[in-house]
Design a protein around this motif. Structure first.
Motif, PDB file in Angstrom:
ATOM      1  N   UNK A   1     -14.422 -21.598 -45.000  1.00  0.00           N
ATOM      2  CA  UNK A   1     -15.815 -21.207 -44.781  1.00  0.00           C
ATOM      3  C   UNK A   1     -16.006 -19.808 -45.351  1.00  0.00           C
ATOM      4  N   UNK A   2     -17.237 -19.343 -45.346  1.00  0.00           N
ATOM      5  CA  UNK A   2     -17.495 -17.989 -45.846  1.00  0.00           C
ATOM      6  C   UNK A   2     -16.841 -16.939 -44.954  1.00  0.00           C
ATOM      7  N   UNK A   3     -16.529 -17.310 -43.722  1.00  0.00           N
ATOM      8  CA  UNK A   3     -15.877 -16.387 -42.792  1.00  0.00           C
ATOM      9  C   UNK A   3     -14.353 -16.444 -42.857  1.00  0.00           C
ATOM     10  N   UNK A   4     -13.820 -17.360 -43.653  1.00  0.00           N
ATOM     11  CA  UNK A   4     -12.361 -17.468 -43.787  1.00  0.00           C
ATOM     12  C   UNK A   4     -11.796 -16.186 -44.381  1.00  0.00           C
ATOM     13  N   UNK A   5     -10.642 -15.802 -43.882  1.00  0.00           N
ATOM     14  CA  UNK A   5      -9.969 -14.596 -44.368  1.00  0.00           C
ATOM     15  C   UNK A   5      -9.147 -14.967 -45.599  1.00  0.00           C
ATOM     16  N   UNK A   6      -9.279 -14.181 -46.643  1.00  0.00           N
ATOM     17  CA  UNK A   6      -8.640 -14.488 -47.924  1.00  0.00           C
ATOM     18  C   UNK A   6      -7.131 -14.653 -47.767  1.00  0.00           C
ATOM     19  N   UNK A   7      -6.486 -13.798 -47.027  1.00  0.00           N
ATOM     20  CA  UNK A   7      -5.046 -13.906 -46.833  1.00  0.00           C
ATOM     21  C   UNK A   7      -4.647 -15.223 -46.196  1.00  0.00           C
ATOM     22  N   UNK A   8      -5.449 -15.722 -45.271  1.00  0.00           N
ATOM     23  CA  UNK A   8      -5.145 -16.993 -44.617  1.00  0.00           C
ATOM     24  C   UNK A   8      -5.301 -18.163 -45.592  1.00  0.00           C
ATOM     25  N   UNK A   9      -6.315 -18.073 -46.454  1.00  0.00           N
ATOM     26  CA  UNK A   9      -6.519 -19.122 -47.465  1.00  0.00           C
ATOM     27  C   UNK A   9      -5.335 -19.124 -48.432  1.00  0.00           C
ATOM     28  N   UNK A  10      -4.925 -17.950 -48.885  1.00  0.00           N
ATOM     29  CA  UNK A  10      -3.800 -17.846 -49.809  1.00  0.00           C
ATOM     30  C   UNK A  10      -2.500 -18.317 -49.162  1.00  0.00           C
ATOM     31  N   UNK A  11      -2.308 -18.008 -47.891  1.00  0.00           N
ATOM     32  CA  UNK A  11      -1.098 -18.456 -47.193  1.00  0.00           C
ATOM     33  C   UNK A  11      -1.076 -19.976 -47.042  1.00  0.00           C
ATOM     34  N   UNK A  12      -2.243 -20.569 -46.866  1.00  0.00           N
ATOM     35  CA  UNK A  12      -2.329 -22.024 -46.716  1.00  0.00           C
ATOM     36  C   UNK A  12      -2.088 -22.737 -48.044  1.00  0.00           C
TER      37      UNK A  12
END
Length: 65
Positions: free
Chosen positions: A4-15
């Motif tokens: 989502x737009x509220x997702x944290x970039x680091x969490x997206x990259x880690x996933x």
């Protein structure tokens, strides 16, 4: 993971590390920086002048292949 737009970039990259290409394409070349990893997608898009909804849609399409 649903991005989502509220997702944290680091969490997206880690996933999914392969999402880095989408951030690099938008001009965000500081992905290793702790402050960049802690930003929401919406914050990064505002700084880089990118349409947040389009980026979120691309990330979700990529991650849900």
């Amino acid at each position: 993971m649903v991005v989502t737009k509220d997702s944290i970039i680091g969490e997206v990259l880690d996933a999914d590390r392969s999402t880095a290409a989408y951030f690099l394409d938008m001009g965000m070349h500081c992905l290793g920086c702790p402050s960049a990893r802690g930003e929401s997608i919406e914050q990064a898009c505002a700084v880089h002048g990118v349409n947040c909804d389009e980026l979120v849609a691309k990330l979700n399409a990529h991650m849900n292949k």
